[in-house]
Design a protein around this motif. Structure first.
Motif, PDB file in Angstrom:
ATOM      1  N   GLY A   1      -2.037 -37.655  -9.857  1.00 57.83           N
ATOM      2  CA  GLY A   1      -0.822 -38.441  -9.649  1.00 57.83           C
ATOM      3  C   GLY A   1      -0.315 -39.051 -10.937  1.00 57.83           C
ATOM      4  N   GLY A   2      -1.238 -39.455 -11.808  1.00 55.96           N
ATOM      5  CA  GLY A   2      -0.851 -40.007 -13.100  1.00 55.96           C
ATOM      6  C   GLY A   2      -0.098 -38.994 -13.946  1.00 55.96           C
ATOM      7  N   PHE A   3      -0.538 -37.743 -13.915  1.00 57.11           N
ATOM      8  CA  PHE A   3       0.169 -36.703 -14.666  1.00 57.11           C
ATOM      9  C   PHE A   3       1.572 -36.473 -14.102  1.00 57.11           C
ATOM     10  N   ILE A   4       1.692 -36.516 -12.786  1.00 63.49           N
ATOM     11  CA  ILE A   4       3.024 -36.374 -12.177  1.00 63.49           C
ATOM     12  C   ILE A   4       3.912 -37.529 -12.640  1.00 63.49           C
ATOM     13  N   GLY A   5       3.371 -38.745 -12.586  1.00 62.18           N
ATOM     14  CA  GLY A   5       4.125 -39.914 -13.041  1.00 62.18           C
ATOM     15  C   GLY A   5       4.476 -39.832 -14.512  1.00 62.18           C
ATOM     16  N   TYR A   6       3.542 -39.371 -15.324  1.00 62.78           N
ATOM     17  CA  TYR A   6       3.771 -39.237 -16.760  1.00 62.78           C
ATOM     18  C   TYR A   6       4.960 -38.308 -17.024  1.00 62.78           C
ATOM     19  N   TYR A   7       4.972 -37.160 -16.351  1.00 63.26           N
ATOM     20  CA  TYR A   7       6.057 -36.202 -16.570  1.00 63.26           C
ATOM     21  C   TYR A   7       7.377 -36.688 -15.968  1.00 63.26           C
ATOM     22  N   LEU A   8       7.320 -37.494 -14.914  1.00 62.10           N
ATOM     23  CA  LEU A   8       8.537 -38.145 -14.426  1.00 62.10           C
ATOM     24  C   LEU A   8       9.075 -39.078 -15.507  1.00 62.10           C
TER      25      LEU A   8
ATOM     26  N   GLN B   1       7.512 -44.416 -32.770  1.00 61.75           N
ATOM     27  CA  GLN B   1       6.115 -44.416 -33.222  1.00 61.75           C
ATOM     28  C   GLN B   1       5.379 -45.659 -32.730  1.00 61.75           C
ATOM     29  N   LEU B   2       6.016 -46.806 -32.833  1.00 62.41           N
ATOM     30  CA  LEU B   2       5.372 -48.048 -32.395  1.00 62.41           C
ATOM     31  C   LEU B   2       5.060 -48.037 -30.909  1.00 62.41           C
ATOM     32  N   LEU B   3       6.011 -47.585 -30.113  1.00 58.40           N
ATOM     33  CA  LEU B   3       5.781 -47.531 -28.677  1.00 58.40           C
ATOM     34  C   LEU B   3       4.705 -46.509 -28.326  1.00 58.40           C
ATOM     35  N   GLY B   4       4.779 -45.337 -28.904  1.00 63.22           N
ATOM     36  CA  GLY B   4       3.832 -44.267 -28.583  1.00 63.22           C
ATOM     37  C   GLY B   4       2.417 -44.541 -29.037  1.00 63.22           C
ATOM     38  N   GLN B   5       2.259 -45.223 -30.171  1.00 66.36           N
ATOM     39  CA  GLN B   5       0.918 -45.461 -30.711  1.00 66.36           C
ATOM     40  C   GLN B   5       0.212 -46.622 -30.032  1.00 66.36           C
ATOM     41  N   ASN B   6       0.945 -47.610 -29.599  1.00 60.84           N
ATOM     42  CA  ASN B   6       0.314 -48.822 -29.092  1.00 60.84           C
ATOM     43  C   ASN B   6       0.364 -48.978 -27.586  1.00 60.84           C
ATOM     44  N   PHE B   7       1.193 -48.225 -26.914  1.00 61.06           N
ATOM     45  CA  PHE B   7       1.327 -48.367 -25.476  1.00 61.06           C
ATOM     46  C   PHE B   7       0.082 -47.883 -24.739  1.00 61.06           C
ATOM     47  N   TRP B   8      -0.711 -47.012 -25.349  1.00 62.09           N
ATOM     48  CA  TRP B   8      -1.875 -46.471 -24.645  1.00 62.09           C
ATOM     49  C   TRP B   8      -2.901 -47.556 -24.357  1.00 62.09           C
TER      50      TRP B   8
ATOM     51  N   MET C   1       7.690 -42.386 -20.513  1.00 64.59           N
ATOM     52  CA  MET C   1       8.995 -42.831 -21.029  1.00 64.59           C
ATOM     53  C   MET C   1       8.942 -43.221 -22.500  1.00 64.59           C
ATOM     54  N   VAL C   2       7.861 -43.885 -22.907  1.00 67.85           N
ATOM     55  CA  VAL C   2       7.805 -44.341 -24.304  1.00 67.85           C
ATOM     56  C   VAL C   2       7.143 -43.325 -25.218  1.00 67.85           C
ATOM     57  N   GLY C   3       6.719 -42.207 -24.671  1.00 69.27           N
ATOM     58  CA  GLY C   3       6.189 -41.134 -25.507  1.00 69.27           C
ATOM     59  C   GLY C   3       4.756 -41.314 -25.946  1.00 69.27           C
ATOM     60  N   VAL C   4       3.927 -41.945 -25.122  1.00 68.67           N
ATOM     61  CA  VAL C   4       2.506 -42.006 -25.439  1.00 68.67           C
ATOM     62  C   VAL C   4       1.993 -40.573 -25.485  1.00 68.67           C
ATOM     63  N   PRO C   5       1.280 -40.194 -26.536  1.00 66.65           N
ATOM     64  CA  PRO C   5       0.741 -38.824 -26.573  1.00 66.65           C
ATOM     65  C   PRO C   5      -0.104 -38.549 -25.318  1.00 66.65           C
ATOM     66  N   LEU C   6       0.039 -37.363 -24.777  1.00 62.90           N
ATOM     67  CA  LEU C   6      -0.621 -37.014 -23.521  1.00 62.90           C
ATOM     68  C   LEU C   6      -2.129 -37.212 -23.589  1.00 62.90           C
ATOM     69  N   ASP C   7      -2.764 -36.867 -24.707  1.00 60.57           N
ATOM     70  CA  ASP C   7      -4.215 -37.026 -24.795  1.00 60.57           C
ATOM     71  C   ASP C   7      -4.611 -38.503 -24.740  1.00 60.57           C
ATOM     72  N   ARG C   8      -3.817 -39.384 -25.338  1.00 59.40           N
ATOM     73  CA  ARG C   8      -4.118 -40.823 -25.279  1.00 59.40           C
ATOM     74  C   ARG C   8      -3.895 -41.368 -23.871  1.00 59.40           C
ATOM     75  N   PHE C   9      -2.811 -40.920 -23.238  1.00 64.49           N
ATOM     76  CA  PHE C   9      -2.577 -41.341 -21.859  1.00 64.49           C
ATOM     77  C   PHE C   9      -3.725 -40.879 -20.976  1.00 64.49           C
TER      78      PHE C   9
END
Length: 189
Positions: A82-89, A120-127, A149-157
């Protein structure tokens, strides 16, 4: 004849749609389809469903405490799907919002010793926030969609989701297994 001085019975307060839905989902825990319902709710919880899977997990573990490990493991796996579905949404929402609102994620921020783009700031720190919110009683769909939405890298998410959801499912199931019904009020599930 009734006594006119006797207090009239007060009708119960009307339940909100959320509470009615929660009680309906919780009632599924006593059916033969409880496990399938918990897995479905766990998957949908990561994307749009407003009821957490713990509404099913708790009564299921209380009914069959020896299966707590199995329920927690299966719930975690379903929640990750479900998290992956939400991530891609979230990724889709991001693409639509960025173009519609004309947000510039390449805008450079150079203040307070920070030199990076907004993206970069959102993606690096949101995880880290995703990890915390996966453990805390925060709706997982908010974490999953927000990460996309903020572009957290998939592996970190994925790392944050695996750690956070595993801790949450195993903690809730384990507490219910070892402390029983009295623990239900501690967890507010």
């Amino acid at each position: 004849m009734t006594d006119p001085a006797a207090p009239a019975a007060v009708p119960p307060a009307k339940l909100s749609w959320y509470r009615r839905l929660y009680l309906r989902v919780e009632a599924l825990s006593s059916t033969k389809h409880a496990l399938a319902a918990m897995l479905l709710v766990s998957v949908v919880d990561g994307s749009v469903f407003p009821i957490p899977p713990f509404a099913l997990l708790v009564p299921m573990v209380l009914a069959q405490p020896h299966k707590w490990w199995r329920y927690a493991l299966m719930g975690t796996a379903a929640s990750l799907v479900g998290g992956f579905i939400g991530y891609y949404l979230g990724v889709l929402l991001h693409q639509g919002a960025v173009s519609f609102l004309q947000i510039d994620l390449d805008m450079r921020i150079q203040r307070f010793g920070i030199d990076a783009t907004l993206g970069q700031l959102l993606g690096q720190n949101f995880w880290v926030l995703a990890l915390l919110c996966s453990v805390l009683p925060t709706p997982f769909k908010v974490v999953a969609i927000g990460s996309g939405m903020v572009g957290v890298p998939l592996d970190r998410f994925f790392l944050a989701a695996v750690l956070g959801r595993s801790v949450r499912f195993f903690l809730v199931a384990g507490v219910m297994r070892f402390f029983g019904p009295t623990a239900r009020k501690w967890l507010r599930v």
